[in-house]
Design an enzyme around this catalytic site. Structure first.
Site, PDB file in Angstrom:
ATOM      1  N   ASP A  72       6.476   4.547  -1.754  1.00  0.00           N
ATOM      2  CA  ASP A  72       7.820   5.089  -1.553  1.00  0.00           C
ATOM      3  C   ASP A  72       8.926   4.422  -2.361  1.00  0.00           C
ATOM      4  O   ASP A  72      10.088   4.833  -2.279  1.00  0.00           O
ATOM      5  CB  ASP A  72       8.179   5.052  -0.067  1.00  0.00           C
ATOM      6  CG  ASP A  72       7.933   3.679   0.567  1.00  0.00           C
ATOM      7  OD1 ASP A  72       8.183   2.654  -0.111  1.00  0.00           O
ATOM      8  OD2 ASP A  72       7.484   3.624   1.732  1.00  0.00           O
ATOM      9  N   GLN A 130       0.833  -1.202   0.000  1.00  0.00           N
ATOM     10  CA  GLN A 130       0.000   0.000   0.000  1.00  0.00           C
ATOM     11  C   GLN A 130       0.872   1.258   0.000  1.00  0.00           C
ATOM     12  O   GLN A 130       0.348   2.367   0.018  1.00  0.00           O
ATOM     13  CB  GLN A 130      -0.893  -0.007   1.245  1.00  0.00           C
ATOM     14  CG  GLN A 130      -1.792  -1.232   1.326  1.00  0.00           C
ATOM     15  CD  GLN A 130      -2.349  -1.447   2.717  1.00  0.00           C
ATOM     16  OE1 GLN A 130      -3.342  -0.830   3.095  1.00  0.00           O
ATOM     17  NE2 GLN A 130      -1.711  -2.311   3.496  1.00  0.00           N
ATOM     18  N   ASN A 131       2.189   1.068  -0.003  1.00  0.00           N
ATOM     19  CA  ASN A 131       3.122   2.197   0.080  1.00  0.00           C
ATOM     20  C   ASN A 131       3.467   2.740  -1.307  1.00  0.00           C
ATOM     21  O   ASN A 131       3.394   2.024  -2.303  1.00  0.00           O
ATOM     22  CB  ASN A 131       4.398   1.766   0.806  1.00  0.00           C
ATOM     23  CG  ASN A 131       4.114   1.301   2.230  1.00  0.00           C
ATOM     24  OD1 ASN A 131       3.098   1.661   2.807  1.00  0.00           O
ATOM     25  ND2 ASN A 131       4.998   0.501   2.785  1.00  0.00           N
ATOM     26  N   CYS A 183       5.565  19.941 -17.087  1.00  0.00           N
ATOM     27  CA  CYS A 183       5.770  19.202 -18.334  1.00  0.00           C
ATOM     28  C   CYS A 183       6.306  20.119 -19.426  1.00  0.00           C
ATOM     29  O   CYS A 183       6.223  21.353 -19.335  1.00  0.00           O
ATOM     30  CB  CYS A 183       4.441  18.579 -18.764  1.00  0.00           C
ATOM     31  SG  CYS A 183       4.557  17.575 -20.270  1.00  0.00           S
ATOM     32  N   HIS A 221      -1.281   1.721  -4.518  1.00  0.00           N
ATOM     33  CA  HIS A 221      -1.465   3.170  -4.486  1.00  0.00           C
ATOM     34  C   HIS A 221      -0.453   3.916  -5.349  1.00  0.00           C
ATOM     35  O   HIS A 221      -0.247   5.112  -5.180  1.00  0.00           O
ATOM     36  CB  HIS A 221      -1.409   3.670  -3.037  1.00  0.00           C
ATOM     37  CG  HIS A 221      -2.486   3.090  -2.183  1.00  0.00           C
ATOM     38  ND1 HIS A 221      -2.352   2.876  -0.824  1.00  0.00           N
ATOM     39  CD2 HIS A 221      -3.727   2.645  -2.509  1.00  0.00           C
ATOM     40  CE1 HIS A 221      -3.465   2.341  -0.351  1.00  0.00           C
ATOM     41  NE2 HIS A 221      -4.313   2.189  -1.360  1.00  0.00           N
TER      42      HIS A 221
END
Length: 251
Positions: A106, A103-104, A149, A121
């Protein structure tokens, strides 16, 4: 003090499992300096998710949302994989862990050596332009106060905001693997947030041994966990890896 017999029991179950999965959450990255967003010192204590973490908020006012994202980026940029991430990478390398469902956001599992990581996620290591679809790595945009962008639009990290769907392929693959798993590690999560909360029960119904590693008991501990290893993940995971290597060593 962790009971050595429990570590050996868990190692035996994993060593004899043909398919072992792990479900991880914020607790595995806290030792790397990333507080749980929902904790007292987490991001949501300072930024209302309804104002800063929904896809509609980003679309309507990306400059405001980047106030929160800059703080998140600073945390992630400084974080390094800890012994739990490295240990799980080692478990995959020796063939004792087939896939991680996290669910991280990082990227620390990948930095710790894990190759098969299913991300519910998303991952903050890259950014995408919602207007033209161009994609950039975080490093490419390092130093830009508000990453922009080539077409002039503000970039969005490739994380799932509230109001966005979890990637369908991540859901389908994780459910399929959970229904086939013989062992499931639950590491650094209480598994209360949907849909990750369904993974332990799917695995359990399919006959998997559920091994939980958390500092405190959770609702899983009292219901479906078979082996509860209580303690800090950076202490417990390396002990489990060592026990696994001994279990698999020629006799």
């Amino acid at each position: 003090m962790l009971d050595e017999r429990l570590i050996k029991h868990a190692a035996k179950e994993i060593a004899h499992s043909k398919l072992t999965l792990a479900l991880t959450g914020a607790g595995i990255s806290v030792p790397s300096g990333i507080p749980d967003f929902r904790s007292a010192d987490g991001l949501w204590a300072r930024y209302d998710p309804a104002e800063y973490a929904t896809i509609s908020a980003f679309r309507s006012n990306p400059l405001k949302v980047w106030e929160m994202l800059r703080e998140m980026e600073d945390l992630l940029r400084r974080a390094q994989p800890n012994l739990a991430h490295l240990g799980m990478g080692e478990m995959e390398r020796i063939g004792c862990l087939q896939s991680i469902i996290t669910q991280n956001i990082d990227n620390l599992h990948q930095a710790g050596g894990s190759r098969d990581v299913i991300e519910y996620h998303g991952n903050a290591a890259s950014l995408t332009c919602l207007a033209c679809g161009r994609r950039f790595s975080r490093k490419e945009k390092e130093g830009e106060y508000t990453p922009t962008c080539l077409c002039g639009n503000i970039l969005k990290p490739d994380v799932i905001f509230f109001g966005e769907a979890i990637p369908e392929d991540a859901l389908n693959r994780s459910f399929h693997l959970a229904s086939s798993a013989q062992a499931l590690l639950v590491v650094g999560t209480s598994a209360v947030v949907s849909p990750a909360n369904t993974i332990p029960s799917i695995a359990k119904r399919s006959g998997a041994c559920v091994i939980e590693i958390n500092q405190e008991r959770t609702h899983l501990s009292e219901s479906i966990t078979d082996i509860f290893l209580e303690g800090d993940v950076v202490a417990v995971v390396p002990l489990l890896v060592d026990a696994l290597k001994k279990e698999r060593a020629p006799r």
